[in-house]
Design a protein around this motif. Sequence first.
Motif, PDB file in Angstrom:
ATOM      1  N   PHE A  68      40.727  48.715  34.496  1.00 54.31           N
ATOM      2  CA  PHE A  68      41.977  48.750  33.713  1.00 54.31           C
ATOM      3  C   PHE A  68      42.675  47.260  33.405  1.00 54.31           C
ATOM      4  CE2 PHE A  68      46.670  49.449  34.308  1.00 54.31           C
ATOM      5  CZ  PHE A  68      46.910  50.370  33.081  1.00 54.31           C
ATOM      6  N   CYS A  69      42.185  46.522  34.160  1.00 55.22           N
ATOM      7  CA  CYS A  69      42.880  45.151  34.037  1.00 55.22           C
ATOM      8  C   CYS A  69      42.130  44.449  32.939  1.00 55.22           C
ATOM      9  CB  CYS A  69      42.423  44.262  35.332  1.00 55.22           C
ATOM     10  SG  CYS A  69      43.118  42.566  35.053  1.00 55.22           S
ATOM     11  N   LYS A  70      41.108  44.685  32.604  1.00 56.64           N
ATOM     12  CA  LYS A  70      40.265  44.072  31.270  1.00 56.64           C
ATOM     13  C   LYS A  70      41.049  44.485  30.035  1.00 56.64           C
ATOM     14  CE  LYS A  70      35.836  43.205  33.446  1.00 56.64           C
ATOM     15  NZ  LYS A  70      34.202  43.610  33.444  1.00 56.64           N
ATOM     16  N   LYS A  71      41.419  46.090  30.138  1.00 55.10           N
ATOM     17  CA  LYS A  71      41.924  46.553  28.951  1.00 55.10           C
ATOM     18  C   LYS A  71      43.369  46.123  28.687  1.00 55.10           C
ATOM     19  CE  LYS A  71      38.382  49.405  27.930  1.00 55.10           C
ATOM     20  NZ  LYS A  71      37.641  49.440  26.802  1.00 55.10           N
ATOM     21  N   VAL A  72      44.051  46.080  30.110  1.00 51.89           N
ATOM     22  CA  VAL A  72      45.485  45.401  29.813  1.00 51.89           C
ATOM     23  C   VAL A  72      45.494  44.059  29.296  1.00 51.89           C
ATOM     24  CG1 VAL A  72      47.362  44.717  31.044  1.00 51.89           C
ATOM     25  CG2 VAL A  72      46.412  46.998  31.511  1.00 51.89           C
ATOM     26  N   GLU A  73      44.830  43.102  29.832  1.00 52.19           N
ATOM     27  CA  GLU A  73      44.502  41.811  29.261  1.00 52.19           C
ATOM     28  C   GLU A  73      44.193  41.765  27.671  1.00 52.19           C
ATOM     29  OE1 GLU A  73      41.397  40.123  31.664  1.00 52.19           O
ATOM     30  OE2 GLU A  73      42.618  39.094  32.688  1.00 52.19           O
ATOM     31  N   SER A  74      43.291  42.677  27.218  1.00 55.21           N
ATOM     32  CA  SER A  74      43.140  42.862  26.020  1.00 55.21           C
ATOM     33  C   SER A  74      44.346  43.162  25.001  1.00 55.21           C
ATOM     34  CB  SER A  74      41.907  43.763  25.611  1.00 55.21           C
ATOM     35  OG  SER A  74      41.804  43.915  24.235  1.00 55.21           O
ATOM     36  N   ILE A  75      45.083  44.291  25.523  1.00 57.69           N
ATOM     37  CA  ILE A  75      46.189  44.941  25.081  1.00 57.69           C
ATOM     38  C   ILE A  75      47.433  43.984  24.930  1.00 57.69           C
ATOM     39  CG2 ILE A  75      48.217  46.319  25.310  1.00 57.69           C
ATOM     40  CD1 ILE A  75      46.039  48.324  26.451  1.00 57.69           C
ATOM     41  N   LEU A  76      47.695  43.105  26.001  1.00 55.81           N
ATOM     42  CA  LEU A  76      48.568  42.270  25.891  1.00 55.81           C
ATOM     43  C   LEU A  76      48.262  40.995  25.087  1.00 55.81           C
ATOM     44  CD1 LEU A  76      50.085  42.338  29.697  1.00 55.81           C
ATOM     45  CD2 LEU A  76      50.887  43.334  27.588  1.00 55.81           C
ATOM     46  N   LYS A  77      47.164  40.612  24.957  1.00 59.53           N
ATOM     47  CA  LYS A  77      46.604  39.404  23.977  1.00 59.53           C
ATOM     48  C   LYS A  77      46.958  39.926  22.580  1.00 59.53           C
ATOM     49  CE  LYS A  77      43.614  36.865  27.058  1.00 59.53           C
ATOM     50  NZ  LYS A  77      42.149  36.570  27.200  1.00 59.53           N
TER      51      LYS A  77
END
Length: 304
Positions: free
Chosen positions: A64-73
Amino acid sequence: MELRQLQYFLKVAQKEHVTRAAEELHVAQSAVSRQIHQLEQELGVDIFMQKGRNLQLTPVGQLFCKKVESILKELEHSVNEVHEFLDPERGEIRIGFPHSLGTHLIPTIVADFRKYYPHVKFRFKQGSYPSLIKDVLSGEVDLTFISPFPENDEHVSGDIVMTEELFAILPQNHRLAGESEIRLEQLQKEKFVLFSQGYSLRPIVWQACLQAGFQPQIAFEGGETDTIRGLVAAGMGVSLLPEMAFYQTNPLQPAQVKVVEPAVTRTVGLIYRTDSKLPLVARSFRTFLISYFKARQNNTPVGS
């Protein structure tokens, strides 16, 4: 699911601690804990587990963290694009560079660029060769200076902006300190002060020594140009550094001598991710840099 929850989650994941995350976010610890709890309830799974006094991501939390990082960037990138559309002479440029360029070149370039674009902001990130490549590919930076230029990397594009000569640096009382030039083989019995593994100047110096017929004996290793220069000045060994590394004000200085056999140089490039479109303000900065280094090479003022 709210944006605030994702921001709080990512900060806790980075800090591995609710209190430290709350301090950096400038909010109450209870507010962070509540948002994380609500996020876990909404997802229907635990995303953190306790490990001593710290929190650690669960396997599903890591995903989930990898997806969140991508979304926020991507969200940050979209917001910047909107701001640039409203005013193309504003915005933020995220730029990486190796330590050896940070003393003089980067401040000079930024100061010159801001004469034309005074409202542009910069976010800087220093690093070693591997970390700079990683930052470009992950979208952490828009552009990065790098040395040597990665000739055969299909994931990044860019330009060689300059080729820089490396000089031998010696203690002031060294027997060769007064020479106008030396052959590298004359240093084969010396102890060397080198950059640590992962720094691009290390293999350049190492290969030059092998070309001169010897393997350097390492006395000390470091990760900063100032450290290398200072240790040599203090008599701890010899080294090779690019000319740009000599812009400083430290009173303890080594001698600087030209190396002629073999001539030792490094390429400095400016790269960006091949499959990513640069923000408008970063494209303006790249165009400025190409002109800047061309003018530097021809000894003409920028903009001529």
